[in-house]
Enzyme design. Sequence first.
Site, PDB file in Angstrom:
ATOM      1  N   GLN A   1       0.772  -1.248   0.000  1.00 37.80           N
ATOM      2  CA  GLN A   1       0.000   0.000   0.000  1.00 37.80           C
ATOM      3  C   GLN A   1       0.802   1.296   0.000  1.00 37.80           C
ATOM      4  O   GLN A   1       0.506   2.201  -0.774  1.00 37.80           O
ATOM      5  CB  GLN A   1      -0.968   0.024   1.195  1.00 37.80           C
ATOM      6  CG  GLN A   1      -1.889   1.235   1.170  1.00 37.80           C
ATOM      7  CD  GLN A   1      -2.936   1.259   2.263  1.00 37.80           C
ATOM      8  OE1 GLN A   1      -3.603   2.247   2.451  1.00 37.80           O
ATOM      9  NE2 GLN A   1      -3.092   0.171   2.985  1.00 37.80           N
TER      10      GLN A   1
ATOM     11  N   GLU B   1       0.857  -0.983   8.616  1.00 37.00           N
ATOM     12  CA  GLU B   1      -0.019   0.158   8.905  1.00 37.00           C
ATOM     13  C   GLU B   1      -0.256   0.368  10.396  1.00 37.00           C
ATOM     14  O   GLU B   1       0.032   1.434  10.946  1.00 37.00           O
ATOM     15  CB  GLU B   1      -1.354  -0.030   8.183  1.00 37.00           C
ATOM     16  CG  GLU B   1      -2.436   0.962   8.569  1.00 37.00           C
ATOM     17  CD  GLU B   1      -2.087   2.390   8.209  1.00 37.00           C
ATOM     18  OE1 GLU B   1      -2.252   3.279   9.068  1.00 37.00           O
ATOM     19  OE2 GLU B   1      -1.624   2.633   7.081  1.00 37.00           O
TER      20      GLU B   1
ATOM     21  N   ASP C   1       0.324   3.984   5.976  1.00 35.57           N
ATOM     22  CA  ASP C   1       0.649   3.586   4.609  1.00 35.57           C
ATOM     23  C   ASP C   1       0.353   4.694   3.603  1.00 35.57           C
ATOM     24  O   ASP C   1       1.250   5.254   2.987  1.00 35.57           O
ATOM     25  CB  ASP C   1      -0.149   2.338   4.222  1.00 35.57           C
ATOM     26  CG  ASP C   1       0.541   1.055   4.661  1.00 35.57           C
ATOM     27  OD1 ASP C   1       1.778   1.040   4.732  1.00 35.57           O
ATOM     28  OD2 ASP C   1      -0.157   0.061   4.927  1.00 35.57           O
TER      29      ASP C   1
ATOM     30  N   GLY D   1      -8.708  21.139  18.066  1.00 38.45           N
ATOM     31  CA  GLY D   1      -8.410  22.544  17.814  1.00 38.45           C
ATOM     32  C   GLY D   1      -8.747  23.481  18.950  1.00 38.45           C
ATOM     33  O   GLY D   1      -8.629  24.692  18.813  1.00 38.45           O
ATOM     34  N   GLY D   2      -9.203  22.931  20.071  1.00 41.31           N
ATOM     35  CA  GLY D   2      -9.504  23.779  21.214  1.00 41.31           C
ATOM     36  C   GLY D   2     -10.952  24.215  21.303  1.00 41.31           C
ATOM     37  O   GLY D   2     -11.396  24.705  22.331  1.00 41.31           O
TER      38      GLY D   2
END
Length: 414
Positions: free
Chosen positions: A17, A139, A168, A246-247
């Site tokens: 992959q 992976e 991958d 992101g807060g």
Amino acid sequence: MNKALEGVRILDMTHVQSGPTCTQLLAWFGADVIKIERPGVGDATRSQLRDIPDADSLYFTMLNHNKRSVTLNTKSEKGKEVFTKLIEYCDVMVENFAPGALDRMGFSWDKIQVINPRMIYASVKGFGPGPYQDCKVYENVAQCVGGAASTTGFDDGPPLVSAAQIGDSGTGLNLALGIVTALYQRESSGRGQRVECAMQDGVLNLCRVKLRDQQRLAHGPLKEYPQYPNGKFGDATPRSGNASGGGQPGWIVKCKGWETDPDAYVYVIIQAAVWNQWCQVLGREDLIEDPEWATPEARLPKLEQAFALIEEWTMTKDKFEVMDILNPLNIPCGPILSMKELAEEPSLRETGTIVEVDHPERGKYLTIGNPVKLSDSPSNVQHSPLLGEHTDEVLSEIGMSEDEITAAKEEGAV
């Protein structure tokens, strides 16, 4: 119309992959990708997870579009001669073998530079230099050693790997960027160079907000995590459930039908800028001025209650109704879309993000198209090659006569 990478020749020594993701992307941009495979066997994924007997698996077909397949036994002397001609012929060689595999074949980076000084030699490895550099990686291993697993899941449960193939396919994307960057630099330098991407590095790169939070821990609790204010923080970034990285406080809440539909959920965010709109949607205008709720600081200790209020409302609507109501109010939200829903979404077909391809053995199937859209160079998705389909064609291009090709076949080199 010329494709963006038209004229660039890729010697594709990749399998499974991570490497094929990279070379498929380059092929979609117009590069001539020559995939080298073992005679009679080919890429291991041709036969893995087959759903149709005696046809290439979806695992293989969905990672090898727009490529040409050449079968070559690089262990035979004649095979090594052909391989040397291919190195002379191509601009880029890409591989994701176990560490040292090409050296053992007799094609070290030093030797490749002698054969073709303009060659760009690109590799996916599990790790960069260090204690684990000789270890193989898959992976889920990459997700574990790159920090993703330790920070995914709920605080009271085990680490989790993601269904997204960030190890991958994520590293394949990094390698493609490295290759086109090296090709650009070659325009001025005239020289090729090594391009290496480690899967551990690629996963950690995608986990940068968790490394950010590791450093923030030294200065107090992470207030946007669900562990605040009542839970405990240890000395490492914890698992944060469905909290937003992101807060802005976010969570997945149930929608109408959740009892029988595993995907009847929606992700919602309580941004400070849209708190008033939320209160109006929920019929709780009284909370707009309430000092216990009016500010983000006041709401932080009560996020569970806030999401419970929202969930009471979302459970009366299906996830698309929720979207229809919240989007005009600029409230960030997103339905949990199943693979079935995505496969059937017309807009994704129209943009070429999902493409129906016709394969000579397996018939029609769905695949992922190019995620990068260029205005002057649209991608077209062609079916993956049959094993050895282009062997004669490519060998004649590198200057071999019909007699030489026949002799190579008789020797088992191709």
